[in-house]
Design a protein around this motif. Sequence first.
Motif, PDB file in Angstrom:
ATOM      1  N   GLY A   1      39.137  28.986  39.927  1.00 27.80           N
ATOM      2  CA  GLY A   1      39.409  29.687  41.114  1.00 27.80           C
ATOM      3  C   GLY A   1      38.493  31.036  40.920  1.00 27.80           C
ATOM      4  O   GLY A   1      37.997  31.391  39.925  1.00 27.80           O
ATOM      5  N   PRO A   2      38.723  31.914  42.122  1.00 34.73           N
ATOM      6  CA  PRO A   2      38.023  33.112  41.777  1.00 34.73           C
ATOM      7  C   PRO A   2      38.707  34.059  40.919  1.00 34.73           C
ATOM      8  O   PRO A   2      39.666  33.979  40.821  1.00 34.73           O
ATOM      9  CB  PRO A   2      37.986  33.806  43.210  1.00 34.73           C
ATOM     10  N   THR A   3      38.047  35.320  40.582  1.00 32.92           N
ATOM     11  CA  THR A   3      38.675  36.151  39.867  1.00 32.92           C
ATOM     12  C   THR A   3      38.236  37.639  40.523  1.00 32.92           C
ATOM     13  O   THR A   3      37.320  38.115  40.609  1.00 32.92           O
ATOM     14  CB  THR A   3      38.132  36.403  38.318  1.00 32.92           C
ATOM     15  N   ALA A   4      39.568  38.128  41.196  1.00 33.05           N
ATOM     16  CA  ALA A   4      39.081  39.330  41.959  1.00 33.05           C
ATOM     17  C   ALA A   4      40.611  39.581  42.418  1.00 33.05           C
ATOM     18  O   ALA A   4      41.531  38.627  42.547  1.00 33.05           O
ATOM     19  CB  ALA A   4      38.077  38.926  43.061  1.00 33.05           C
ATOM     20  N   GLU A   5      40.747  40.844  43.154  1.00 29.82           N
ATOM     21  CA  GLU A   5      41.869  41.593  43.504  1.00 29.82           C
ATOM     22  C   GLU A   5      42.087  40.305  45.062  1.00 29.82           C
ATOM     23  O   GLU A   5      41.166  39.920  45.640  1.00 29.82           O
ATOM     24  CB  GLU A   5      41.866  42.864  44.212  1.00 29.82           C
ATOM     25  N   LEU A   6      43.378  40.241  45.279  1.00 30.92           N
ATOM     26  CA  LEU A   6      43.796  39.535  46.568  1.00 30.92           C
ATOM     27  C   LEU A   6      42.875  39.856  47.777  1.00 30.92           C
ATOM     28  O   LEU A   6      42.102  38.868  48.380  1.00 30.92           O
ATOM     29  CB  LEU A   6      45.180  39.187  46.711  1.00 30.92           C
ATOM     30  N   TRP A   7      42.644  41.164  47.853  1.00 27.15           N
ATOM     31  CA  TRP A   7      42.058  41.472  49.172  1.00 27.15           C
ATOM     32  C   TRP A   7      40.409  41.102  49.173  1.00 27.15           C
ATOM     33  O   TRP A   7      39.722  41.410  50.288  1.00 27.15           O
ATOM     34  CB  TRP A   7      42.399  42.940  49.554  1.00 27.15           C
ATOM     35  N   ASN A   8      40.007  40.918  48.052  1.00 25.91           N
ATOM     36  CA  ASN A   8      38.660  40.423  47.933  1.00 25.91           C
ATOM     37  C   ASN A   8      38.533  38.985  47.646  1.00 25.91           C
ATOM     38  O   ASN A   8      37.275  38.403  47.293  1.00 25.91           O
ATOM     39  CB  ASN A   8      37.873  41.199  46.729  1.00 25.91           C
ATOM     40  N   VAL A   9      39.500  38.191  47.938  1.00 29.12           N
ATOM     41  CA  VAL A   9      39.256  36.779  47.827  1.00 29.12           C
ATOM     42  C   VAL A   9      39.250  36.229  49.124  1.00 29.12           C
ATOM     43  O   VAL A   9      39.838  36.391  50.080  1.00 29.12           O
ATOM     44  CB  VAL A   9      40.534  36.283  47.225  1.00 29.12           C
TER      45      VAL A   9
ATOM     46  N   TRP B   1      40.444  30.634  48.295  1.00 29.41           N
ATOM     47  CA  TRP B   1      41.885  30.432  48.336  1.00 29.41           C
ATOM     48  C   TRP B   1      42.192  28.830  48.584  1.00 29.41           C
ATOM     49  O   TRP B   1      42.782  28.400  47.571  1.00 29.41           O
ATOM     50  CB  TRP B   1      42.546  31.362  49.283  1.00 29.41           C
ATOM     51  N   ASP B   2      41.586  28.425  49.706  1.00 28.69           N
ATOM     52  CA  ASP B   2      41.882  27.206  50.061  1.00 28.69           C
ATOM     53  C   ASP B   2      41.234  26.108  49.109  1.00 28.69           C
ATOM     54  O   ASP B   2      42.184  25.188  48.704  1.00 28.69           O
ATOM     55  CB  ASP B   2      41.314  26.807  51.633  1.00 28.69           C
TER      56      ASP B   2
ATOM     57  N   ARG C   1      43.831  36.889  39.131  1.00 32.57           N
ATOM     58  CA  ARG C   1      43.959  35.582  39.325  1.00 32.57           C
ATOM     59  C   ARG C   1      44.999  34.989  40.155  1.00 32.57           C
ATOM     60  O   ARG C   1      45.398  34.094  39.942  1.00 32.57           O
ATOM     61  CB  ARG C   1      44.288  35.033  37.845  1.00 32.57           C
ATOM     62  N   THR C   2      45.137  35.686  41.499  1.00 36.06           N
ATOM     63  CA  THR C   2      46.237  35.330  42.383  1.00 36.06           C
ATOM     64  C   THR C   2      46.006  33.949  42.888  1.00 36.06           C
ATOM     65  O   THR C   2      47.186  33.054  42.872  1.00 36.06           O
ATOM     66  CB  THR C   2      46.160  36.206  43.437  1.00 36.06           C
ATOM     67  N   PRO C   3      44.855  33.474  43.294  1.00 37.28           N
ATOM     68  CA  PRO C   3      44.722  32.062  43.651  1.00 37.28           C
ATOM     69  C   PRO C   3      45.419  30.985  42.631  1.00 37.28           C
ATOM     70  O   PRO C   3      46.094  30.041  42.827  1.00 37.28           O
ATOM     71  CB  PRO C   3      43.608  31.617  44.326  1.00 37.28           C
TER      72      PRO C   3
END
Length: 259
Positions: A94-102, A107-108, A152-154
């Motif tokens: 998945g992506p590596t970014a702050e949540l607001w930049n995902v 996410w899906d 790494r939120t997602p």
Amino acid sequence: MKLDGRTALVTGASQGLGKAIALRFASEGAMVVLAARSLERLAETAEDIEAAGGRALAVPTDLREPAAIDALAQRVEAELGGIDVLVSGSGIAGPTAELWNVSPEEWDETIRVNLTGTFLTCRALLPAMVRRRAGSVVVIGSTTGKRPLFGRTPYAASKLALVGLVRTLAAELGPHGVRVNLISPGAVAGPRIEAVIQAQAEAAGTTYEATLAQYAKEAPLGRFVPPEDVAAAAVFLAGDDSHSITGEDLNVSGGLAMY
């Protein structure tokens, strides 16, 4: 030969942890069904197994698609008479970014592969285990689901959700003689963690070397986890040595997580 005479299906078997688990299962005597999207990489895994004297069947499968997984389950039942062990090891970083930049799409996709893919695989393959009143399911989670990891939120959300899935599924399947457990690896040595560390370093505005050193020192053993150690844990949970273990979350993390 702790898995002699058994048939195991390993998803995500084309590379990384999934491949390491498939190779170890074959060395322990299992007939291994290999599932992932990449035909070329699955063929390489099958060739490695057969070159070592093991048995493998490569079945290219898009684990995001219910129809593809249903077809996989039907083929396994028709050709092999079903499976004794299911290892749900397919996943993406998945992506590596702050949540607001995902993005919602990022996410899906992470949730769809890491969480929904496990749901779909279990949904298709577990009914046969229930009918036979026997089987073992091993799900590959991550310590990232249990401790903060920048950007790494997602991924973290998808992996912690698997803990709830496994515990509830263990309660549902216990009366049918089927065990379900999860492994939470720490930072596993290999190309994936190297890519994640590079992305984290860039997102945090630091260097790869500094981020790498931080990863290593956080675990009491002071090192990454060899993929073979996770594979050995999967063999334990799949076989008779764990006959009375279900619903557990086993950390293989060098002490990075202890809960």
